[in-house]
Design an enzyme around this catalytic site. Sequence first.
Site, mmCIF file in Angstrom:
data_model
loop_
_atom_site.group_PDB
_atom_site.id
_atom_site.type_symbol
_atom_site.label_atom_id
_atom_site.label_comp_id
_atom_site.label_asym_id
_atom_site.label_seq_id
_atom_site.Cartn_x
_atom_site.Cartn_y
_atom_site.Cartn_z
ATOM 1 N N CYS A 1 38.070 -19.900 -64.578
ATOM 2 C CA CYS A 1 37.177 -20.451 -66.220
ATOM 3 C C CYS A 1 37.912 -20.846 -67.592
ATOM 4 O O CYS A 1 37.259 -20.693 -68.752
ATOM 5 C CB CYS A 1 36.130 -20.400 -66.180
ATOM 6 S SG CYS A 1 35.950 -18.070 -66.577
ATOM 7 N N CYS B 1 31.412 -14.078 -63.239
ATOM 8 C CA CYS B 1 31.143 -13.671 -63.644
ATOM 9 C C CYS B 1 30.933 -12.159 -64.724
ATOM 10 O O CYS B 1 31.393 -11.026 -65.510
ATOM 11 C CB CYS B 1 30.002 -14.268 -65.893
ATOM 12 S SG CYS B 1 30.114 -15.715 -65.292
HETATM 13 FE FE1 FES Z 1 34.030 -17.692 -65.994
HETATM 14 FE FE2 FES Z 1 31.288 -17.148 -66.484
HETATM 15 S S1 FES Z 1 32.216 -18.820 -65.605
HETATM 16 S S2 FES Z 1 32.660 -15.830 -66.343
#
Ligand code: FES
Length: 130
Positions: free
Chosen positions: A35, A104
């Site tokens: 991400c 996360c």
């Molecule tokens: Fe990557 Fe939350 S989407 S840390």
Amino acid sequence: MALYSEKVMDHFRNPRNVGVIEDADGIGEVGNARCGDIMKMYLKIKDDIIEDVKFETFGCGSAIASSSMATELIKGQPVSEAMKLTNKAVAEALDGLPDYKMHCSVLAEEAIEKALEDYFEKHPNKRKDV
Ligand code: FES
């Protein structure tokens, strides 16, 4: 059921312990390649107690809520306890995270782990004490 618990929303809207500790005893920075989010943790440790902890993140709302909760969980705790913190404990303290957001909370756990590693590297005599 709401996607996010009230606790997640509270820590996302009013994150605790955001910022930098200039004279930190340990700093840990981690990122999630998928991400692209980044998390940085600062620890101030005295007599094997986490006296202060702050974080900065370029991350999603769950990352902010997770790090905020993680800092609350380790602040004032012995280093030995902070070492045991898991992302699962963070997620549980937040009354849960959606499955696809669990990574996360891993970011928060890893950033603390790395900051503790940094602390031990800078204070090699401490490792045996905990
Ligand atoms: Fe990557 Fe939350 S989407 S840390």
